[in-house]
Write a protein that holds these residues in place. Structure first.
Motif, PDB file in Angstrom:
ATOM      1  N   LEU A 246     -18.470  -1.571   3.135  1.00 27.52           N
ATOM      2  CA  LEU A 246     -17.116  -1.018   3.085  1.00 27.52           C
ATOM      3  C   LEU A 246     -16.093  -2.146   2.958  1.00 27.52           C
ATOM      4  O   LEU A 246     -16.102  -3.107   3.727  1.00 27.52           O
ATOM      5  N   ARG A 247     -15.190  -2.007   1.991  1.00 29.84           N
ATOM      6  CA  ARG A 247     -14.103  -2.970   1.792  1.00 29.84           C
ATOM      7  C   ARG A 247     -12.817  -2.201   1.528  1.00 29.84           C
ATOM      8  O   ARG A 247     -12.843  -1.112   0.935  1.00 29.84           O
ATOM      9  N   ALA A 248     -11.696  -2.768   1.940  1.00 30.83           N
ATOM     10  CA  ALA A 248     -10.406  -2.117   1.703  1.00 30.83           C
ATOM     11  C   ALA A 248      -9.317  -3.173   1.680  1.00 30.83           C
ATOM     12  O   ALA A 248      -9.365  -4.156   2.427  1.00 30.83           O
ATOM     13  N   TRP A 249      -8.341  -2.980   0.831  1.00 30.70           N
ATOM     14  CA  TRP A 249      -7.202  -3.891   0.769  1.00 30.70           C
ATOM     15  C   TRP A 249      -5.988  -3.141   0.266  1.00 30.70           C
ATOM     16  O   TRP A 249      -6.097  -2.096  -0.376  1.00 30.70           O
ATOM     17  N   ARG A 250      -4.816  -3.663   0.589  1.00 30.77           N
ATOM     18  CA  ARG A 250      -3.564  -3.044   0.177  1.00 30.77           C
ATOM     19  C   ARG A 250      -2.904  -3.859  -0.927  1.00 30.77           C
ATOM     20  O   ARG A 250      -3.011  -5.081  -0.966  1.00 30.77           O
ATOM     21  N   SER A 251      -2.194  -3.149  -1.782  1.00 36.05           N
ATOM     22  CA  SER A 251      -1.338  -3.768  -2.791  1.00 36.05           C
ATOM     23  C   SER A 251      -0.062  -2.963  -2.807  1.00 36.05           C
ATOM     24  O   SER A 251       0.028  -1.922  -3.465  1.00 36.05           O
ATOM     25  N   GLY A 252       0.940  -3.440  -2.018  1.00 32.22           N
ATOM     26  CA  GLY A 252       2.130  -2.635  -1.835  1.00 32.22           C
ATOM     27  C   GLY A 252       1.774  -1.393  -1.041  1.00 32.22           C
ATOM     28  O   GLY A 252       1.091  -1.449  -0.025  1.00 32.22           O
ATOM     29  N   ARG A 253       2.225  -0.232  -1.521  1.00 30.34           N
ATOM     30  CA  ARG A 253       1.889   1.010  -0.844  1.00 30.34           C
ATOM     31  C   ARG A 253       0.477   1.466  -1.175  1.00 30.34           C
ATOM     32  O   ARG A 253      -0.144   2.216  -0.420  1.00 30.34           O
ATOM     33  N   ARG A 254      -0.057   1.026  -2.314  1.00 36.24           N
ATOM     34  CA  ARG A 254      -1.376   1.470  -2.756  1.00 36.24           C
ATOM     35  C   ARG A 254      -2.484   0.883  -1.886  1.00 36.24           C
ATOM     36  O   ARG A 254      -2.399  -0.257  -1.428  1.00 36.24           O
ATOM     37  N   LEU A 255      -3.513   1.698  -1.670  1.00 38.04           N
ATOM     38  CA  LEU A 255      -4.675   1.289  -0.890  1.00 38.04           C
ATOM     39  C   LEU A 255      -5.916   1.411  -1.768  1.00 38.04           C
ATOM     40  O   LEU A 255      -6.105   2.433  -2.442  1.00 38.04           O
ATOM     41  N   TYR A 256      -6.730   0.356  -1.780  1.00 35.36           N
ATOM     42  CA  TYR A 256      -7.951   0.351  -2.587  1.00 35.36           C
ATOM     43  C   TYR A 256      -9.152   0.234  -1.649  1.00 35.36           C
ATOM     44  O   TYR A 256      -9.200  -0.651  -0.787  1.00 35.36           O
ATOM     45  N   VAL A 257     -10.115   1.143  -1.846  1.00 40.11           N
ATOM     46  CA  VAL A 257     -11.291   1.207  -0.981  1.00 40.11           C
ATOM     47  C   VAL A 257     -12.537   1.289  -1.848  1.00 40.11           C
ATOM     48  O   VAL A 257     -12.542   1.990  -2.864  1.00 40.11           O
ATOM     49  N   ASP A 258     -13.572   0.560  -1.468  1.00 37.08           N
ATOM     50  CA  ASP A 258     -14.863   0.761  -2.119  1.00 37.08           C
ATOM     51  C   ASP A 258     -15.982   0.584  -1.093  1.00 37.08           C
ATOM     52  O   ASP A 258     -15.826  -0.164  -0.122  1.00 37.08           O
ATOM     53  N   PHE A 259     -17.060   1.306  -1.304  1.00 34.58           N
ATOM     54  CA  PHE A 259     -18.218   1.219  -0.414  1.00 34.58           C
ATOM     55  C   PHE A 259     -19.434   1.796  -1.115  1.00 34.58           C
ATOM     56  O   PHE A 259     -19.333   2.447  -2.170  1.00 34.58           O
ATOM     57  N   HIS A 260     -20.604   1.551  -0.531  1.00 38.76           N
ATOM     58  CA  HIS A 260     -21.866   2.065  -1.047  1.00 38.76           C
ATOM     59  C   HIS A 260     -22.288   3.264  -0.206  1.00 38.76           C
ATOM     60  O   HIS A 260     -22.337   3.179   1.035  1.00 38.76           O
ATOM     61  N   LEU A 261     -22.605   4.357  -0.870  1.00 38.64           N
ATOM     62  CA  LEU A 261     -23.036   5.580  -0.208  1.00 38.64           C
ATOM     63  C   LEU A 261     -24.505   5.842  -0.551  1.00 38.64           C
ATOM     64  O   LEU A 261     -24.871   5.916  -1.724  1.00 38.64           O
ATOM     65  N   ILE A 262     -25.332   5.960   0.468  1.00 37.60           N
ATOM     66  CA  ILE A 262     -26.751   6.256   0.255  1.00 37.60           C
ATOM     67  C   ILE A 262     -26.964   7.762   0.304  1.00 37.60           C
ATOM     68  O   ILE A 262     -26.634   8.423   1.300  1.00 37.60           O
ATOM     69  N   LEU A 263     -27.492   8.306  -0.783  1.00 42.31           N
ATOM     70  CA  LEU A 263     -27.801   9.735  -0.891  1.00 42.31           C
ATOM     71  C   LEU A 263     -29.302   9.916  -1.144  1.00 42.31           C
ATOM     72  O   LEU A 263     -29.976   8.976  -1.581  1.00 42.31           O
ATOM     73  N   PRO A 264     -29.847  11.113  -0.888  1.00 42.70           N
ATOM     74  CA  PRO A 264     -31.282  11.356  -1.159  1.00 42.70           C
ATOM     75  C   PRO A 264     -31.620  11.061  -2.619  1.00 42.70           C
ATOM     76  O   PRO A 264     -30.881  11.464  -3.522  1.00 42.70           O
ATOM     77  N   ARG A 265     -32.712  10.362  -2.865  1.00 39.21           N
ATOM     78  CA  ARG A 265     -33.029   9.932  -4.217  1.00 39.21           C
ATOM     79  C   ARG A 265     -33.432  11.079  -5.144  1.00 39.21           C
ATOM     80  O   ARG A 265     -33.431  10.929  -6.354  1.00 39.21           O
TER      81      ARG A 265
END
Length: 326
Positions: free
Chosen positions: A237-256
Motif C-alpha cells: 500500500l502506498r499513498a501520496w498527496r498532490s494538492g487536494r488530489r490523493l493518489y493510492v495504489d496497492f496489490h490486491l490478492i484475489l482467488p486465482r
C-alpha cells in the motif's frame, strides 16, 4: 461543484491574508518609527515575509487547482510544497535580519520613545494575526491546502512573536533596562528560525513523496472496515498527496480461479469506496494478484477447489501489514 466551492474558499482566505498582512506590516513599521525598538523591527521584518509569502501562496493555490494535463499527468498540486519551502526560506532570511538588529540593541541600548502607544498597537496586531492565522490553518486543513496551512502557521508564529514583543516592551517600561528590547528581539529571531526550519522540512518531505503515517493509517482502517472474504490480502500500500488530489495504489490478492469480469467488479468496488470516503479527490490504482498456495492459510473463502491448506492464520489489516513490500 464541491471542488469549485473549496477552491473559492482557498482563494478568499489567501486574499484576506494578503490584504491584512499588508495592512499589519504598515502598522508595525509605523510602530517602529514611533519607538525605535529592535524587537518591533524584528516583528516588522517578519511581516514583510508574511506579505511576500501570502502573494506566493495565492499564486500557488491558483496553479494547484488546474486539472492534470499532458505535461503534468498528476496535476499541479505539488507547487504548494514549493510555496511552503519558499516561505520557509524567507523566514530564515528574516531571522538573520532580526539577529542583526538585536545585537546592536543589546550592546548599544538606546531609549524607546512613545512606549505606551507602541505597546497597545503591537498588542492589537498580535490579536489580529492570531485570529487570521487560526482561520487560515482551519480552512487549509478543511480544503487540503498545504499553502494555506503553511501561511496560517507562519502568521500564528508572527502573532506569538508580537506577544513576546509586548512582554519585552512591558519589561523595558517597568525596569528601564533597554537591553531587554534586544534580548527579546533575539528570542523572536530564534522562534522565527525554528518556524522556517519546520516549513522547509515539510516542503522537502512533500517533494520527496515521504510517507504520511496518518494518511496510511486512515486508508488501512478504511480497508479493514470494509474487508470482504474474497479479498484474501492486500500489500504494498502506498499513498501520496498532490494538492487536494490523493493518489493510492496497492496489490490486491484475489482467488486465482476468479473470472476476469468478477475481479474487475471487485476493483471497481474498491475505487468507489475511496471515491466516497475522500469526496471524489482520490485516484486509486489496484494491482490484482492471483492467490498462491502460501496464501491458503490466511484465506477465508468457504469453498475453494484450489485450496492446498486449511485456513489457520488470521491477519489483521494494520498499517504495517498493508504497507509491507512482500
Amino acid at each position: 461543484m464541491v471542488e469549485d466551492h473549496a477552491q473559492r474558499r482557498r482563494l478568499q482566505a489567501i486574499a484576506l491574508s494578503l490584504t491584512l498582512s499588508s495592512l499589519l506590516m504598515a502598522v508595525k513599521f509605523y510602530i517602529y518609527f514611533l519607538t525605535h525598538s529592535a524587537a518591533v523591527l524584528s516583528d516588522a521584518l517578519e511581516s514583510i515575509v508574511n506579505v511576500i509569502a501570502s502573494g506566493f501562496a495565492l499564486w500557488s493555490i491558483f496553479l494547484a487547482a488546474k486539472p492534470p494535463d499532458a505535461e503534468h499527468p498528476y496535476g499541479h498540486g505539488k507547487v504548494e510544497y514549493f510555496s511552503a519551502g519558499f516561505e520557509g526560506a524567507l523566514i530564515v532570511v528574516a531571522a538573520v535580519g532580526v539577529f542583526w538588529s538585536a545585537w546592536h540593541q543589546i550592546h548599544r541600548p538606546h531609549p524607546l520613545p512613545n512606549l505606551d502607544l507602541g505597546l497597545w498597537l503591537v498588542l492589537a496586531t498580535s490579536a489580529v494575526n492570531g485570529a487570521l492565522g487560526g482561520f487560515l490553518v482551519t480552512i487549509g486543513k478543511h480544503t487540503h491546502s498545504l499553502a494555506l496551512v503553511a501561511d496560517g502557521k507562519h502568521i500564528l508564529t508572527d502573532a506569538f512573536s508580537s506577544a513576546a514583543v509586548v512582554l519585552g516592551l512591558g519589561l523595558v517600561k517597568f525596569t528601564g533596562w533597554y537591553w531587554i528590547d534586544g534580548a527579546v528581539a533575539a528570542l523572536v529571531g530564534g522562534h522565527i528560525l525554528l518556524s522556517g526550519r519546520s516549513l522547509l522540512k515539510t516542503s522537502f518531505a512533500g517533494l520527496m513523496d515521504a510517507s504520511d503515517p496518518q494518511l496510511l493509517r486512515e486508508i488501512s482502517e478504511l480497508l479493514a472496515q470494509h474487508r470482504k472474504t474474497i479479498w484474501i490480502d492486500i500489500h504494498r500500500l502506498r499513498a501520496w498527496r498532490s494538492g487536494r488530489r490523493l493518489y493510492v495504489d496497492f496489490h490486491l490478492i484475489l482467488p486465482r480461479h476468479l473470472p476476469l469480469v468478477d475481479a474487475h467488479r471487485e476493483v471497481a468496488e474498491l475505487e468507489e469506496l475511496f471515491r466516497v470516503h475522500f469526496k471524489g479527490a482520490a485516484e486509486v490504482l489496484v494491482h490484482v494478484d492471483p492467490c498462491q498456495d502460501p496464501e491458503c492459510p490466511m484465506c477465508s473463502m468457504p469453498q475453494c477447489s484450489k485450496r492446498s491448506h486449511p485456513k489457520s492464520v488470521s491477519t489483521f489489516w494494520s498499517q504495517s501489514h498493508l504497507t509491507t513490500r512482500e
